[in-house]
Design a protein around this motif. Structure first.
Motif, PDB file in Angstrom:
ATOM      1  N   ALA A  11       0.851  -1.165  -0.099  1.00  0.00           N
ATOM      2  CA  ALA A  11      -0.035   0.076   0.061  1.00  0.00           C
ATOM      3  C   ALA A  11       0.956   1.400   0.040  1.00  0.00           C
ATOM      4  O   ALA A  11       2.050   1.204   0.317  1.00  0.00           O
ATOM      5  CB  ALA A  11      -0.782  -0.043   1.213  1.00  0.00           C
ATOM      6  N   ALA A  12       0.573   2.282  -0.507  1.00  0.00           N
ATOM      7  CA  ALA A  12       1.173   3.514  -0.734  1.00  0.00           C
ATOM      8  C   ALA A  12       0.120   4.752  -0.548  1.00  0.00           C
ATOM      9  O   ALA A  12      -1.127   4.569  -0.332  1.00  0.00           O
ATOM     10  CB  ALA A  12       2.152   3.787  -1.868  1.00  0.00           C
ATOM     11  N   PHE A  13       0.648   5.893  -0.079  1.00  0.00           N
ATOM     12  CA  PHE A  13      -0.033   7.107   0.031  1.00  0.00           C
ATOM     13  C   PHE A  13      -1.240   6.864   0.939  1.00  0.00           C
ATOM     14  O   PHE A  13      -2.541   7.212   0.627  1.00  0.00           O
ATOM     15  CB  PHE A  13      -0.622   7.631  -1.443  1.00  0.00           C
ATOM     16  CG  PHE A  13       0.447   7.625  -2.543  1.00  0.00           C
ATOM     17  CD1 PHE A  13       1.508   8.752  -2.549  1.00  0.00           C
ATOM     18  CD2 PHE A  13       0.327   6.650  -3.449  1.00  0.00           C
ATOM     19  CE1 PHE A  13       2.226   8.767  -3.601  1.00  0.00           C
ATOM     20  CE2 PHE A  13       1.076   6.794  -4.467  1.00  0.00           C
ATOM     21  CZ  PHE A  13       2.283   7.787  -4.660  1.00  0.00           C
ATOM     22  N   ASP A  14      -0.704   6.841   2.101  1.00  0.00           N
ATOM     23  CA  ASP A  14      -1.590   6.520   3.294  1.00  0.00           C
ATOM     24  C   ASP A  14      -2.892   5.418   2.886  1.00  0.00           C
ATOM     25  O   ASP A  14      -4.182   5.737   3.021  1.00  0.00           O
ATOM     26  CB  ASP A  14      -2.403   7.722   3.704  1.00  0.00           C
ATOM     27  CG  ASP A  14      -2.948   7.851   5.038  1.00  0.00           C
ATOM     28  OD1 ASP A  14      -2.650   6.939   5.677  1.00  0.00           O
ATOM     29  OD2 ASP A  14      -3.841   8.736   5.317  1.00  0.00           O
ATOM     30  N   ARG A  15      -2.496   4.440   2.134  1.00  0.00           N
ATOM     31  CA  ARG A  15      -3.393   3.377   1.601  1.00  0.00           C
ATOM     32  C   ARG A  15      -4.347   3.957   0.829  1.00  0.00           C
ATOM     33  O   ARG A  15      -5.496   3.130   0.650  1.00  0.00           O
ATOM     34  CB  ARG A  15      -4.090   2.607   2.862  1.00  0.00           C
ATOM     35  CG  ARG A  15      -3.079   1.987   3.797  1.00  0.00           C
ATOM     36  CD  ARG A  15      -3.886   1.197   4.821  1.00  0.00           C
ATOM     37  NE  ARG A  15      -4.616  -0.131   4.298  1.00  0.00           N
ATOM     38  CZ  ARG A  15      -4.032  -1.046   3.808  1.00  0.00           C
ATOM     39  NH1 ARG A  15      -2.572  -1.464   4.113  1.00  0.00           N
ATOM     40  NH2 ARG A  15      -4.634  -2.041   3.369  1.00  0.00           N
ATOM     41  N   LYS A  16      -4.199   4.840   0.143  1.00  0.00           N
ATOM     42  CA  LYS A  16      -5.257   5.170  -0.879  1.00  0.00           C
ATOM     43  C   LYS A  16      -4.888   4.546  -2.192  1.00  0.00           C
ATOM     44  O   LYS A  16      -5.426   4.715  -3.145  1.00  0.00           O
ATOM     45  CB  LYS A  16      -5.158   6.822  -1.231  1.00  0.00           C
ATOM     46  CG  LYS A  16      -5.643   7.644   0.113  1.00  0.00           C
ATOM     47  CD  LYS A  16      -5.498   9.000  -0.355  1.00  0.00           C
ATOM     48  CE  LYS A  16      -6.208   9.925   0.697  1.00  0.00           C
ATOM     49  NZ  LYS A  16      -6.478  11.404   0.700  1.00  0.00           N
ATOM     50  N   PHE A  21       1.553  -7.196  -7.408  1.00  0.00           N
ATOM     51  CA  PHE A  21       1.949  -7.878  -8.656  1.00  0.00           C
ATOM     52  C   PHE A  21       2.506  -9.275  -8.304  1.00  0.00           C
ATOM     53  O   PHE A  21       3.225  -9.542  -7.209  1.00  0.00           O
ATOM     54  CB  PHE A  21       3.340  -6.960  -9.000  1.00  0.00           C
ATOM     55  CG  PHE A  21       2.875  -5.459  -9.410  1.00  0.00           C
ATOM     56  CD1 PHE A  21       2.242  -5.036 -10.578  1.00  0.00           C
ATOM     57  CD2 PHE A  21       3.186  -4.581  -8.232  1.00  0.00           C
ATOM     58  CE1 PHE A  21       1.807  -3.702 -10.617  1.00  0.00           C
ATOM     59  CE2 PHE A  21       2.694  -3.160  -8.294  1.00  0.00           C
ATOM     60  CZ  PHE A  21       2.207  -2.830  -9.571  1.00  0.00           C
ATOM     61  N   ASP A  22       2.262 -10.134  -9.418  1.00  0.00           N
ATOM     62  CA  ASP A  22       2.871 -11.476  -9.274  1.00  0.00           C
ATOM     63  C   ASP A  22       3.044 -12.018 -10.617  1.00  0.00           C
ATOM     64  O   ASP A  22       2.738 -11.704 -11.734  1.00  0.00           O
ATOM     65  CB  ASP A  22       1.880 -12.360  -8.253  1.00  0.00           C
ATOM     66  CG  ASP A  22       0.742 -12.537  -9.105  1.00  0.00           C
ATOM     67  OD1 ASP A  22       0.720 -13.528 -10.018  1.00  0.00           O
ATOM     68  OD2 ASP A  22      -0.367 -11.880  -8.830  1.00  0.00           O
ATOM     69  N   ASP A  59      -2.636  -6.127 -10.095  1.00  0.00           N
ATOM     70  CA  ASP A  59      -3.986  -5.683  -9.337  1.00  0.00           C
ATOM     71  C   ASP A  59      -3.588  -4.366  -8.954  1.00  0.00           C
ATOM     72  O   ASP A  59      -2.843  -4.277  -7.975  1.00  0.00           O
ATOM     73  CB  ASP A  59      -4.681  -6.691  -8.290  1.00  0.00           C
ATOM     74  CG  ASP A  59      -5.150  -7.880  -9.019  1.00  0.00           C
ATOM     75  OD1 ASP A  59      -6.261  -7.776  -9.608  1.00  0.00           O
ATOM     76  OD2 ASP A  59      -4.463  -9.155  -9.075  1.00  0.00           O
ATOM     77  N   LEU A  60      -4.603  -3.196  -8.984  1.00  0.00           N
ATOM     78  CA  LEU A  60      -4.411  -1.991  -8.516  1.00  0.00           C
ATOM     79  C   LEU A  60      -5.770  -1.536  -8.038  1.00  0.00           C
ATOM     80  O   LEU A  60      -6.777  -1.643  -8.668  1.00  0.00           O
ATOM     81  CB  LEU A  60      -3.855  -1.064  -9.573  1.00  0.00           C
ATOM     82  CG  LEU A  60      -2.349  -1.386 -10.072  1.00  0.00           C
ATOM     83  CD1 LEU A  60      -2.031  -0.461 -11.168  1.00  0.00           C
ATOM     84  CD2 LEU A  60      -1.249  -1.175  -8.906  1.00  0.00           C
ATOM     85  N   GLN A  61      -5.716  -0.769  -6.836  1.00  0.00           N
ATOM     86  CA  GLN A  61      -6.883  -0.288  -6.309  1.00  0.00           C
ATOM     87  C   GLN A  61      -6.425   1.432  -5.849  1.00  0.00           C
ATOM     88  O   GLN A  61      -5.825   1.288  -4.942  1.00  0.00           O
ATOM     89  CB  GLN A  61      -7.597  -1.016  -5.296  1.00  0.00           C
ATOM     90  CG  GLN A  61      -9.010  -0.444  -4.692  1.00  0.00           C
ATOM     91  CD  GLN A  61      -9.507  -1.117  -3.641  1.00  0.00           C
ATOM     92  OE1 GLN A  61      -8.874  -1.762  -2.828  1.00  0.00           O
ATOM     93  NE2 GLN A  61     -10.850  -1.106  -3.529  1.00  0.00           N
ATOM     94  N   ALA A  62      -7.069   2.348  -6.340  1.00  0.00           N
ATOM     95  CA  ALA A  62      -6.833   3.863  -5.961  1.00  0.00           C
ATOM     96  C   ALA A  62      -8.115   4.572  -5.514  1.00  0.00           C
ATOM     97  O   ALA A  62      -9.345   4.171  -5.854  1.00  0.00           O
ATOM     98  CB  ALA A  62      -6.115   4.303  -6.963  1.00  0.00           C
ATOM     99  N   LEU A  63      -7.842   5.095  -4.624  1.00  0.00           N
ATOM    100  CA  LEU A  63      -8.855   6.210  -3.934  1.00  0.00           C
ATOM    101  C   LEU A  63      -8.343   7.426  -4.078  1.00  0.00           C
ATOM    102  O   LEU A  63      -7.911   7.922  -3.189  1.00  0.00           O
ATOM    103  CB  LEU A  63      -9.190   5.463  -2.342  1.00  0.00           C
ATOM    104  CG  LEU A  63      -9.544   4.333  -2.025  1.00  0.00           C
ATOM    105  CD1 LEU A  63      -9.404   4.102  -0.629  1.00  0.00           C
ATOM    106  CD2 LEU A  63     -10.809   3.875  -2.778  1.00  0.00           C
ATOM    107  N   PRO A  64      -8.420   8.212  -5.311  1.00  0.00           N
ATOM    108  CA  PRO A  64      -7.728   9.474  -5.658  1.00  0.00           C
ATOM    109  C   PRO A  64      -8.509  10.547  -4.868  1.00  0.00           C
ATOM    110  O   PRO A  64      -7.873  11.564  -4.869  1.00  0.00           O
ATOM    111  CB  PRO A  64      -7.638   9.296  -6.939  1.00  0.00           C
ATOM    112  CG  PRO A  64      -8.721   8.460  -7.539  1.00  0.00           C
ATOM    113  CD  PRO A  64      -9.070   7.344  -6.549  1.00  0.00           C
TER     114      PRO A  64
END
Length: 195
Positions: A11-16, A21-22, A59-64
């Motif tokens: 996770a990055a950016f305060d879990r945002k 990746f595998d 897999d990516l999930q963003a909360l921008p």
């Protein structure tokens, strides 16, 4: 089946931003593969085929922004037979005793990815509503080993729409959706011969 998988999650950016990746690897033995013989108009099943498949996946999930979400999943598949226990004649190419070792696994597209964007909005005391748009891509795949064009399902891109309503307390959900918004025709499975 022998399988291996390695990857990272974080996770990055305060879990945002959540990411995964595998890279995976499969090795099959003693699998069944059906061969269609255009010369005799009959099919044959080999029981001792072997195959390998491998590829990366993300897999990516963003909360921008507030209430917004963007998610992505994509993978590349390199899948092929490493051994065949049978050979047969191919009237399309005129070849006889064809060995399809090295042929791609039938019905397996090399590229697949999905992208989704949604926004949740409050309705005050009436709960909240979430519209969502989805984009899906699949590359082409063959359904016979001869790579006959009439047995090839072409790649496609489709769009879906969903609308989710959740009342206060969330004791129930109302989920409405429309798949294939543009009414695009595509082949999921295709079988034929040019002869």
């Amino acid at each position: 089946l022998i399988s291996y998988e390695t990857g990272i999650k974080g996770a990055a950016f305060d879990r945002k931003l959540l990411y995964s990746f595998d890279y995976w690897y499969y090795n099959w033995s003693n699998i069944q593969a059906q061969l269609y013989n255009y010369v005799t108009a009959s099919s044959d099943v080999t029981n001792d085929a072997k195959a390998k498949a491998q590829g990366p996946e993300a897999d990516l999930q963003a909360l921008p922004w507030s209430g917004g979400e963007i998610d992505f999943n994509g993978d590349y598949v390199d899948a092929y037979y490493t051994h065949f226990g049978s050979t047969f004649s191919d009237v399309v190419s005129g070849a006889t005793n064809v060995d399809f070792t090295g042929a791609a696994l039938l019905g397996t597209p090399r590229w697949k990815w999905n992208l989704g964007i949604q926004q949740t909005a409050s309705l005050g005391g009436g709960g909240d509503i979430t519209p969502r748009i989805e984009y899906q891509h699949r590359s082409s795949a063959f359904w016979v080993f001869t790579k006959d064009p009439l047995a090839r399902s072409g790649g496609y891109d489709i769009y879906n729409f969903r609308l989710l309503y959740r009342p206060v307390g969330r004791k129930f959900d109302v989920d409405l959706y429309v798949e294939n918004l543009t009414n695009r025709y595509y082949d999921y499975y295709r079988f034929g011969t040019t002869t």
